[in-house]
Design an enzyme around this catalytic site. Sequence first.
Site, PDB file in Angstrom:
ATOM      1  N   GLY A 197     -15.518  22.105 -11.368  1.00  0.00           N
ATOM      2  CA  GLY A 197     -15.115  21.428 -12.606  1.00  0.00           C
ATOM      3  C   GLY A 197     -13.704  21.855 -12.986  1.00  0.00           C
ATOM      4  N   GLU A 205     -17.491  30.266  -9.383  1.00  0.00           N
ATOM      5  CA  GLU A 205     -18.433  30.958  -8.490  1.00  0.00           C
ATOM      6  C   GLU A 205     -18.679  30.177  -7.197  1.00  0.00           C
ATOM      7  OE1 GLU A 205     -21.496  33.297  -7.033  1.00  0.00           O
ATOM      8  OE2 GLU A 205     -22.016  31.263  -7.653  1.00  0.00           O
ATOM      9  N   ASP A 254     -16.506  28.134 -18.308  1.00  0.00           N
ATOM     10  CA  ASP A 254     -17.758  28.810 -18.669  1.00  0.00           C
ATOM     11  C   ASP A 254     -17.599  30.323 -18.832  1.00  0.00           C
ATOM     12  OD1 ASP A 254     -19.097  26.403 -18.565  1.00  0.00           O
ATOM     13  OD2 ASP A 254     -19.605  26.622 -16.456  1.00  0.00           O
ATOM     14  N   ARG A 271     -26.593  17.754 -44.333  1.00  0.00           N
ATOM     15  CA  ARG A 271     -27.304  17.587 -43.067  1.00  0.00           C
ATOM     16  C   ARG A 271     -27.196  18.836 -42.195  1.00  0.00           C
ATOM     17  NH1 ARG A 271     -24.609  11.801 -41.596  1.00  0.00           N
ATOM     18  NH2 ARG A 271     -26.229  10.485 -42.508  1.00  0.00           N
ATOM     19  N   MET A 309     -21.212  23.117 -23.530  1.00  0.00           N
ATOM     20  CA  MET A 309     -21.391  23.356 -22.089  1.00  0.00           C
ATOM     21  C   MET A 309     -21.770  24.805 -21.806  1.00  0.00           C
ATOM     22  SD  MET A 309     -18.582  21.161 -19.989  1.00  0.00           S
ATOM     23  CE  MET A 309     -18.837  19.429 -19.626  1.00  0.00           C
ATOM     24  N   ARG A 368     -13.394  20.287 -21.781  1.00  0.00           N
ATOM     25  CA  ARG A 368     -12.659  20.621 -20.560  1.00  0.00           C
ATOM     26  C   ARG A 368     -11.299  19.948 -20.485  1.00  0.00           C
ATOM     27  NH1 ARG A 368     -16.869  20.066 -15.798  1.00  0.00           N
ATOM     28  NH2 ARG A 368     -15.516  18.411 -15.132  1.00  0.00           N
TER      29      ARG A 368
HETATM   30  O1  F6P Z   1     -18.724  24.376 -14.432  1.00  0.00           O
HETATM   31  C1  F6P Z   1     -18.195  23.975 -15.648  1.00  0.00           C
HETATM   32  C2  F6P Z   1     -19.037  22.942 -16.298  1.00  0.00           C
HETATM   33  O2  F6P Z   1     -18.196  22.493 -17.298  1.00  0.00           O
HETATM   34  C3  F6P Z   1     -20.411  23.343 -16.846  1.00  0.00           C
HETATM   35  O3  F6P Z   1     -20.378  24.025 -18.067  1.00  0.00           O
HETATM   36  C4  F6P Z   1     -21.081  21.998 -16.969  1.00  0.00           C
HETATM   37  O4  F6P Z   1     -22.471  22.117 -16.940  1.00  0.00           O
HETATM   38  C5  F6P Z   1     -20.567  21.282 -15.774  1.00  0.00           C
HETATM   39  O5  F6P Z   1     -19.298  21.830 -15.469  1.00  0.00           O
HETATM   40  C6  F6P Z   1     -20.433  19.799 -15.928  1.00  0.00           C
HETATM   41  O6  F6P Z   1     -20.045  19.261 -14.709  1.00  0.00           O
HETATM   42  P1  F6P Z   1     -19.636  17.755 -14.420  1.00  0.00           P
HETATM   43  O7  F6P Z   1     -18.188  17.651 -14.740  1.00  0.00           O
HETATM   44  O8  F6P Z   1     -19.903  17.597 -12.969  1.00  0.00           O
HETATM   45  O9  F6P Z   1     -20.448  16.894 -15.304  1.00  0.00           O
END
Ligand code: F6P
Length: 345
Positions: free
Chosen positions: A10, A102, A126, A161, A168, A278
């Site tokens: 990612g 990782e 993450d 509310r 994530m 992201r």
């Molecule tokens: O590895 C980073 C991450 O942002 C995770 O937190 C999340 O679950 C995943 O990537 C989402 O991945 P994708 O972009 O494939 O939906």
Amino acid sequence: MHFGILTGGGDAPGLNAVIRAVVYRAVAGGHSVTGFVRGWKGLLENTSRPLGIEDVRDIHKLGGTILLSSRTNPYRVEDGPAIIAGTLSAHGIDCLIAVGGEDTLGVASRLSAAGIRVLGVPKTIDNDLNATDYTFGFDTAINAVTDALDKLETTARSHERVIVVEIMGRHAGWMALHGGMAGGAHVILLPEEEFDTNEVCAILKKRYEAGHRWALVAVAEGAVDPGLSRQVMHSQEKDAFGHVQLGTGIGIGEVLAGEIEQRSGLETRHVILGHLQRGGPPSAFDRVLGTRLGVKVVEMAEEGATGMMASLRGGEIVAVDLAEAVGTLRTVPLERYAVARVFFG
Ligand code: F6P
């Protein structure tokens, strides 16, 4: 030397800062750089582009990665490692720099053990990588979470509310923890510790009874209440590294919001922050961290390192063993979670 560089997994804000720094420092040292496109896929398919100063000028300000990314796992491809070795030798690459989390660095570590000269740079929003204090991308991401919570607060207050915010983090809750703490969430739920929705409702009801008639709940996408009647349903498809694709189907944020409303009677909404966490330009911290890591990894190569990773340790950028960084994820220690709990309710 001739360097190869790739970005895998990612994307994370700060990747372009690393690419720029590698190119600037390599050129200053009399070296050249080839960028492989779409992570390990670029080496399997021999897709690359030369990288000079003009290709990377000022890109540290940009989110994403100019080299593109994928979750390709060469160990799932027949003869994958041999194809990679062939591509590297065809290009005359002396040292490959793999920028990733990782999964990407796990591949780098295996290739290094198989005799390919690889160095790593840790990346992930993450923040769940071992052997480094922080990964770049995390700071930008938690600022996005904090900003979202600040915005959600005003509307939650106006409408009295509860708003559940899904953040994530499938195995590690660093983003929910830090984003939730900074944004003042009244309950924070992490993958590291199972929760009970009834306890969440009790905290919220007490808060309302005390006159604070709105609340924010920060829940990591991998958090679990084993007793939930409604089911979290993700797509069963797995990526090349065996991860279930969270963020598809019905996630914990939606299920939890429905359960809170039903059990407590408090009007509740949910928001999935998703890829907003992201995207966008990197924070100053991530630009500088990425830059320092990129410069360091070229220096490490000049000193003859292989199978190592540039890493942030106690404020300094140092070389650590790639093998130290991969294999297990760095999750949130429960004593860190306890600090956040002081402010629940
Ligand atoms: O590895 C980073 C991450 O942002 C995770 O937190 C999340 O679950 C995943 O990537 C989402 O991945 P994708 O972009 O494939 O939906």
